[in-house]
Structure formats: C-alpha cells, structure tokens
Design a protein around this motif. Structure first.
Motif, short mmCIF file in Angstrom:
data_model
loop_
_atom_site.label_atom_id
_atom_site.label_comp_id
_atom_site.label_asym_id
_atom_site.label_seq_id
_atom_site.Cartn_x
_atom_site.Cartn_y
_atom_site.Cartn_z
N GLU A 507 -35.05 66.28 26.77
CA GLU A 507 -35.32 66.40 28.42
C GLU A 507 -34.24 67.47 28.88
N TRP A 508 -33.03 67.48 28.29
CA TRP A 508 -31.88 68.41 28.72
C TRP A 508 -32.48 69.87 28.90
N ALA A 509 -33.49 70.08 27.82
CA ALA A 509 -33.79 71.57 27.93
C ALA A 509 -34.79 71.87 29.15
N ARG A 510 -35.25 70.78 29.64
CA ARG A 510 -36.29 71.24 30.90
C ARG A 510 -35.59 71.17 32.37
N ILE A 511 -34.17 70.92 32.42
CA ILE A 511 -33.74 70.68 33.65
C ILE A 511 -33.02 71.85 34.23
N PRO A 512 -33.63 72.57 35.24
CA PRO A 512 -32.75 74.04 35.46
C PRO A 512 -31.48 73.83 36.29
N HIS A 513 -31.35 72.53 36.99
CA HIS A 513 -30.16 72.04 37.62
C HIS A 513 -28.93 72.44 36.57
N PHE A 514 -29.23 72.12 35.49
CA PHE A 514 -28.07 72.29 34.75
C PHE A 514 -27.33 73.73 34.65
N TYR A 515 -28.11 74.87 35.27
CA TYR A 515 -27.31 75.87 35.29
C TYR A 515 -26.87 76.34 36.60
N SER A 517 -24.06 74.28 37.61
CA SER A 517 -23.33 72.99 37.15
C SER A 517 -22.55 72.19 37.99
N PHE A 518 -22.52 70.87 37.84
CA PHE A 518 -22.09 69.99 38.70
C PHE A 518 -22.69 69.86 40.38
N TYR A 519 -23.62 70.00 40.29
CA TYR A 519 -24.49 70.05 41.62
C TYR A 519 -25.20 68.86 41.96
N VAL A 520 -25.83 68.02 40.76
CA VAL A 520 -26.59 66.81 40.96
C VAL A 520 -26.02 65.57 41.50
N TYR A 521 -24.80 65.59 41.16
CA TYR A 521 -24.00 64.42 41.65
C TYR A 521 -24.27 64.07 43.25
N LYS A 522 -24.27 65.29 44.05
CA LYS A 522 -24.20 65.12 45.41
C LYS A 522 -25.58 64.58 45.86
N TYR A 523 -26.68 64.46 45.12
CA TYR A 523 -27.77 63.77 45.58
C TYR A 523 -27.66 62.41 45.31
N ALA A 524 -26.62 61.97 44.45
CA ALA A 524 -26.54 60.36 44.35
C ALA A 524 -25.50 59.93 45.44
N THR A 525 -24.56 60.83 45.62
CA THR A 525 -23.75 60.40 46.65
C THR A 525 -24.10 60.39 48.02
N GLY A 526 -24.86 61.58 48.22
CA GLY A 526 -25.44 61.49 49.75
C GLY A 526 -26.47 60.09 49.86
N PHE A 527 -27.55 60.13 48.92
CA PHE A 527 -28.08 58.95 49.01
C PHE A 527 -27.43 57.57 49.14
N SER A 528 -26.26 57.49 48.40
CA SER A 528 -25.47 56.16 48.48
C SER A 528 -24.72 56.10 49.85
N ALA A 529 -24.25 57.16 50.38
CA ALA A 529 -23.58 57.31 51.81
C ALA A 529 -24.50 56.88 52.76
N ALA A 530 -25.78 57.35 52.49
CA ALA A 530 -26.96 56.90 53.74
C ALA A 530 -27.20 55.74 53.74
N GLN A 531 -27.31 54.82 52.46
CA GLN A 531 -27.52 53.47 52.40
C GLN A 531 -26.45 52.64 53.02
N SER A 532 -25.17 53.08 52.59
CA SER A 532 -23.90 52.47 53.41
C SER A 532 -23.88 52.52 54.76
N PHE A 533 -24.42 53.66 55.45
CA PHE A 533 -24.43 53.98 56.88
C PHE A 533 -25.66 52.87 57.25
N SER A 534 -26.66 52.74 56.55
CA SER A 534 -27.75 51.98 56.99
C SER A 534 -27.58 50.47 57.26
N LYS A 535 -26.74 50.09 55.93
CA LYS A 535 -26.59 48.78 55.84
C LYS A 535 -25.52 48.31 57.30
#
Length: 597
Positions: A507-515, A517-535
């Motif tokens: 699967e690593w071969a079909r993920i264009p985001h890996f080019y 680099s170190f960008y995708v973690y922002k999806y997870a932190t943004g989502f988590s921050a939003a859940q924290s705000f909603s709570k």
C-alpha cells in the motif's frame, strides 16, 4: 438521470455573487494595471531596509500589493471554476497566475535583506513602536534566520529546487499516466477496467468477490512496479535528508515541523496516544466482522457498507436548516453569520456543465468568503455543506478581527473549524434519530471517519517517521524494507481479529502524500482538536463557546500551538487525542448496543 445544466441556465439564487469582489472585467483590468504600478514603486525600497520608517513603508506597500493580487487571483480562478471550458475566465486565470509570479519576484528581496541585519538590529526593529503591526512577522523572520544560508548557498539551493521535484514528478507519471490496471468482473459479471477512481467504488461494493478481485488486482499491479516506486520514494527521502543537513536541522522531521513552530512532541504524542488506543480499533474490527456476517474480516472489507440499502434523501434547503439547527451550541452570533452566508450568495450550490468538481471554501480578504459545492441531496453533501461553512466562518471571523497579514491561518489549524461543524452535526443527528437503521448508518459513517482520519493517517505518519529514521541511520530503503515496515504497522493497527492480507504490504506504493513528507499527521491532529472542542462545547456550554470563538478570531496571529492552547486545546499534550478517543469509545459502544437489539 438528470441532465446537467449549462452555466447560463443556473438560477441566480443558486450562484455565488463574485461581483462582491470585483464588479466587472473592466474593474479587474483596472486593478491589474494598478498592481503593475505598485510593483514598480517597490523598487525604491531595495537596499534601504535598515531604516525603520523605510521598512514600515515597504511592509505597507507589500500588504497593498499582496491584497490586490489576491483579489485578482481569487476572482479570476473562481470565475474559471464556474465553467472550466469558458475561454475568457481561463485567460484571466492564466493572467493572474503570471501576475502572482511577477509579484513574488518583485517582493523576494524583502526577507533576505531583513535577515542580513545583525541580531542586535533585528531585536531593535522588533521593539520599535512604529513596526508594531509587523512584530510577529519580524519575530518569525528572526526565528528562521538560523536556517538561512549565505547568498551564494541560497542561490545554489534555489537551483537545486527543480531537481528536488524529480521524485514526485516521476512517481506521478508512473502512478497516473503509465500504470494500467487489469479488467475485473463487476457485480453483474461484466469485465470492467479497474482505475484509481473505480477502485474505491469497488471496495464499497456489497459483493465481496468484487472487493477481493479489485484489491488483488490493484496491489498485484503495484507489486510489478515495486522496485521502481521504492527508488522514487527513497530518492524523495534522500532529498529531505539533504535539505535538513544543508539547513542545519537535527532531522528531516524537525525541519518539516519548524515552519509552523510545532514541537516534535506533538508528532510523537499523536503516535504514542493512538498506540495506546489501538484496542478500540481492534474492537471496531471485531464488530465489523459481526455486522458483515463474515467468518474473518479482510483488508478489502474495511469500506464495505454494514447497513443494508439505506439512503438518506436531504434536499439542499433542508440540509441548510438541519445544519443551522445543529450549530446552535455555537451561539447567536455564529448562527447570524451562517445565515448571512446562506442569504447573501456566498455559495455556488449545484453542478453545471464544465464546473469544477468537489467542494472548497475560498475568498479574498476584504470581502466575505465563498463556498463552491456540487450538491447532491444526500447525507454526504450535507456534511460537505457544514464542513465548508466551517472553513468559511473561520475565515470570516479571522478577516473581521485581524489585519490582512495576520488573518491567514496555517494548514495545521485549517481543518479544525470545518471538522468541529461536522462533529456537532453528527451529535445532533444521533440525538434526533429514532430509526435503528439510520442510527447504525450514522454511527458507522462517523466511526469510519475516525478510522480513516485518525488511525490511518497516524499509521502513515509513523511509517514516514520510521522510513526517515532508517535512512538517517544509513539503511537502504529497498522495496522489501518498505514492505516489511508497512506490513508490520498494518498488523499492529488492525489487530489479530482480522486477516491482514499480505498484499497490503504494497500500500505504501500508492500513497501520493508520502511525497509531501510529514504532512498527513495534520489530518489526525486537526480532527482530534475538533473533537476536543466539540466535547468541551457540548459539556461546558458558554465558556467553551467563548474560547472557541476566540480561536476563530485568531487567524494566524500567533503560532498554531499557542492559538489552540489559548482556546483550551493543548496539542503539545495527549489530552485532546484522549478526549477524541473517549468520544470514539462511546460511539463504538452505541454501535454494539444498536447491533444487539
């Protein structure tokens, strides 16, 4: 099948009103001429920025030029997006791109010239009352200074810039142009050619045989190219290591976090906290197995629908009403601005011939934000509406409370407001529904967002970190090494209660985001921050709402971690991710209870 209408036939009430940015093409041309005049004016400041008043005048002119250029660029491109086949808006869009390049070149002397000042001179500038509106800009420039090289070295690095795009360009050509997938049998037994777009549709098929065939065909195709793609990904990692070393950063990871001034702990905390909560994902996999009525869950079953035929029909006017109702916890002020957006042509609603696909929120400082939709009367489109209006209102509050320079918020913060709106909409829908089928459909929709946005993106982030660490230690990133790392992570994240098919190691071969680099973690932190705000908003009420509105009004006036911290979400700790996980746990519990009925 409804006919897609021409742009000229779209009723006025379903169009955005771009005249609020610029009234006519003649006005656009007038402003275009003005920018060229202002660019000429900029030349007088070159070589003179050590003087406080000159620097202030230079910054003011820079803002003026940037603001006019933004208006021209946004207007032209949004006109082009209304109908991408129309020649006149396309010509304007091209003209605006060229203007942006010209402007970029004209302003490029400012940062290096300021950075050529001594630290003492810079500190003095930062304290100057006359430069108060530009204090954050100067502090940020000083922070960057340690990683700026001599003029000759910078010129050399600039020339290397084109070479550095090589790995991504080559990968893109292999992945999008040269790679051909085989034909597979669809639900009706017909031979259909597999494509990137059809792959996700096949994985959502109710026919398990179709899902399995698509999965094996895709990864079988990537496997044939594994050595070439490993070479492009490895070259991209080598490029990152080169820049990190050249610019004196401890590692490639720290180099990429430096731009937003994000501590390394934010990245490592995310991974560690998600690891701690992997049993929740494993529990969901167990539940999925039961709901799909299969003996063992496979990787190709992860997107299969777990609710029998269920379709929520939600016309646009109803979607607006439900969305507004669900955002009531954010208070009167927020709702008034939302209604203003609905009433005053911020939104381009439906698909028309030649219109750009997808959805986005955009705009130019000084006028209200805009939203492009291609609305279909379904649940997904309602979530898209609330998501994009979250972006739009974030921009509205930032723009109306800050100067132009400080209003633009960074990517690290960009997904918080949009995802918070989705969280409130989901909470509202779940509380309102009485239909067990609808409830299960909503819960599965939401839990899968956690799976794809938090767990999957964190797994990608961990893969990137391991891959760079191995390269920094001098290890060669061969196809075999990359596949082994990826397969072990897949087993860890998905657990022992399902079959982690060997093919997933590719699967690593079909993920264009890996080019990027170190960008995708922002999806997870943004989502988590939003859940924290909603709570916090749903449990605390007004005090949490005030803090959240403070966040919306902060734009990019400080570093993202500080902006979130002031609003009550400290991403340098594990707390927001823990809060997001407690919400996930209650969702899975609800799914289990609903399934047991």
């Amino acid at each position: 099948m409804q006919q897609v209408i021409k742009r000229s036939d779209v009723p006025q009430e379903n169009r955005w009103r771009l005249e609020d940015i610029l009234g006519s093409q003649a006005e656009w041309e007038k402003e275009y001429t003005l920018v060229h005049q202002l660019v000429e004016k900029m030349k007088q400041y070159q070589g003179k920025l050590s003087d406080v008043q000159t620097l202030k005048a230079c910054f003011e002119l820079e803002d003026d030029i940037s603001l006019h250029t933004e208006r021209l660029y946004v207007y032209a491109n949004m006109r082009h997006h209304e109908d991408t086949a129309a020649p006149q808006p396309l010509a304007l869009a091209e003209k605006s791109k060229k203007l942006s390049v010209t402007v970029g070149e004209a302003l490029s002397f400012i940062t290096p010239e300021i950075l050529s000042l001594s630290d003492e001179q810079l500190d003095k500038m930062i304290q100057e009352a006359a430069l108060e509106p530009y204090r954050f800009t100067l502090i940020e420039m000083k922070r960057q200074k340690a990683h700026i090289l001599s003029k000759a070295e910078e010129a050399l690095l600039a020339q290397v810039g084109n070479l550095s795009k090589g790995p991504e360009s080559i990968y893109s050509m292999i992945n999008n142009a040269d790679m051909k997938f085989p034909k597979i049998k669809n639900e009706a037994g017909e031979e259909v050619e597999l494509t990137h777009g059809r792959y996700s549709q096949f994985l959502e098929s109710r026919d398990r045989g179709v899902r399995e065939r698509a999965f094996e065909a895709v990864y079988g195709t990537y496997r044939k190219q594994r050595n070439t793609i490993a070479a492009t990904l490895s070259a991209n990692v080598t490029k990152n290591l080169f820049y990190a070393k050249a610019r004196k950063y401890p590692s490639a990871l720290e180099m990429s976090l430096f731009g937003d001034n994000i501590p390394k702990e934010v990245y490592t905390n995310l991974i560690a906290t998600v690891h701690k909560h992997l049993p929740l994902m494993h529990r969901y996999m167990k539940l999925r197995t039961k709901l799909l009525k299969v003996d063992k869950l496979h990787m190709y079953d992860l997107s299969a629908p777990i609710v029998d035929e269920f379709d929520m029909k939600i016309p646009y006017d109803e979607a607006k009403k439900i969305t507004k109702e669900s955002l009531k916890p954010l208070g009167e002020n927020y709702l008034n601005v939302l209604q203003d957006g609905y009433d005053n042509s911020w939104i381009d609603v439906y698909e028309n011939e030649g219109k750009r696909t997808g959805a986005y929120s955009w705009g130019a400082y000084g006028t209200h934000p805009y939203v492009l939709l291609n609305h279909k009367d379904n649940l997904n489109s309602m979530f898209t509406l609330t998501h994009e209006m979250g972006h739009a209102l974030h921009t509205y509050f930032s723009d109306n409370n800050l100067r132009y320079r400080d209003a633009q918020y960074p990517i690290f913060l960009a997904e918080v407001a949009s995802t918070l709106n989705e969280a409130l909409l989901m909470d509202y829908l779940l509380k309102k529904t009485t239909d067990p089928k609808e409830k299960m459909y909503l819960l599965a929709y939401y839990v899968d967002q956690y799976r794809t946005t938090v767990f999957r993106q964190t797994m990608f982030a961990e893969f990137e970190m391991i891959m760079h660490e191995r390269a920094e230690q001098g290890e060669a990133l061969t196809a075999q090494v990359l596949s082994e790392i990826y397969y072990e992570l897949s087993k860890k994240y998905y657990g022992d209660d399902m079959v982690v098919d060997q093919d997933i190691e590719m699967e690593w071969a079909r993920i264009p985001h890996f080019y990027t680099s170190f960008y995708v973690y922002k999806y997870a932190t943004g989502f988590s921050a939003a859940q924290s705000f909603s709570k916090q908003i749903l449990e605390e009420g007004q005090p949490a709402v005030e803090r959240y509105l403070g966040f919306l009004k902060s734009g990019g006036s400080d570093y993202p971690i500080n902006i979130l911290k002031k609003a009550g979400v400290d991403m340098s700790t594990a707390a927001p991710i823990e809060e997001a996980m407690s919400i996930l746990e209650s969702l899975i519990e609800e799914m289990e209870q609903t399934a047991a009925k």
